[in-house]
Design a protein around this motif. Sequence first.
Motif, PDB file in Angstrom:
ATOM      1  N   MET A 118       0.700  -1.274  -0.095  1.00 39.33           N
ATOM      2  CA  MET A 118       0.304  -0.087   0.117  1.00 39.33           C
ATOM      3  C   MET A 118       0.906   1.274  -0.178  1.00 39.33           C
ATOM      4  N   GLU A 119       2.002   1.223   0.915  1.00 41.02           N
ATOM      5  CA  GLU A 119       2.809   2.390   0.727  1.00 41.02           C
ATOM      6  C   GLU A 119       3.382   2.736  -0.515  1.00 41.02           C
ATOM      7  N   TRP A 120       3.819   1.803  -1.150  1.00 35.46           N
ATOM      8  CA  TRP A 120       4.341   1.971  -2.599  1.00 35.46           C
ATOM      9  C   TRP A 120       3.179   2.643  -3.730  1.00 35.46           C
ATOM     10  N   VAL A 121       2.009   2.353  -3.480  1.00 38.67           N
ATOM     11  CA  VAL A 121       1.231   2.934  -4.417  1.00 38.67           C
ATOM     12  C   VAL A 121       0.959   4.412  -4.022  1.00 38.67           C
ATOM     13  N   ILE A 122       1.217   4.832  -2.636  1.00 39.11           N
ATOM     14  CA  ILE A 122       0.878   6.231  -2.319  1.00 39.11           C
ATOM     15  C   ILE A 122       2.046   6.793  -2.680  1.00 39.11           C
ATOM     16  N   LEU A 123       3.388   6.172  -2.833  1.00 37.41           N
ATOM     17  CA  LEU A 123       4.428   6.754  -3.136  1.00 37.41           C
ATOM     18  C   LEU A 123       4.409   7.194  -4.684  1.00 37.41           C
ATOM     19  N   ALA A 131       4.556  10.850  -6.252  1.00 31.49           N
ATOM     20  CA  ALA A 131       5.593  11.044  -7.362  1.00 31.49           C
ATOM     21  C   ALA A 131       4.927  11.632  -8.520  1.00 31.49           C
ATOM     22  N   LEU A 132       3.764  10.992  -8.996  1.00 27.30           N
ATOM     23  CA  LEU A 132       3.100  11.343 -10.167  1.00 27.30           C
ATOM     24  C   LEU A 132       2.676  12.756 -10.083  1.00 27.30           C
ATOM     25  N   LEU A 133       2.209  13.286  -8.975  1.00 24.91           N
ATOM     26  CA  LEU A 133       1.614  14.550  -8.733  1.00 24.91           C
ATOM     27  C   LEU A 133       2.768  15.504  -8.642  1.00 24.91           C
ATOM     28  N   LEU A 134       4.022  15.201  -7.997  1.00 28.26           N
ATOM     29  CA  LEU A 134       5.048  16.110  -8.130  1.00 28.26           C
ATOM     30  C   LEU A 134       5.862  16.584  -9.261  1.00 28.26           C
ATOM     31  N   PHE A 135       5.881  15.198 -10.126  1.00 27.19           N
ATOM     32  CA  PHE A 135       6.806  15.194 -11.304  1.00 27.19           C
ATOM     33  C   PHE A 135       6.010  15.362 -12.516  1.00 27.19           C
ATOM     34  N   GLY A 136       4.938  14.629 -12.585  1.00 26.04           N
ATOM     35  CA  GLY A 136       4.151  14.742 -13.928  1.00 26.04           C
ATOM     36  C   GLY A 136       4.415  13.283 -14.610  1.00 26.04           C
ATOM     37  N   GLY A 137       3.708  12.889 -15.546  1.00 27.56           N
ATOM     38  CA  GLY A 137       3.731  11.529 -16.219  1.00 27.56           C
ATOM     39  C   GLY A 137       5.054  11.493 -17.071  1.00 27.56           C
TER      40      GLY A 137
END
Length: 72
Positions: free
Chosen positions: A1-6, A10-16
């Motif tokens: 679950m922690e990996w999904v949150i990370l 990361a997707l929100l901070l850096f973008g796809g």
Amino acid sequence: MEWVILLIVALLLFGGSRLAGIGKGTGRAIREFKEETSGLRDGDKKAVESGAESVSRVEQKTEAEIQAERNL
């Protein structure tokens, strides 16, 4: 679950697109590292082979010197 949150953070901070670029760069770095390490291994094998050839030349020379001394 922690990996999904990370991953979501990361997707929100850096973008796809930026994450894809990071993945591509990481893959390229790993590939180059593997190529260099395999080159080092090949170089080590060549060094061992050339060392064995040198030893056999010295042994042949030594045998020739012994035979020359016996003939004297």
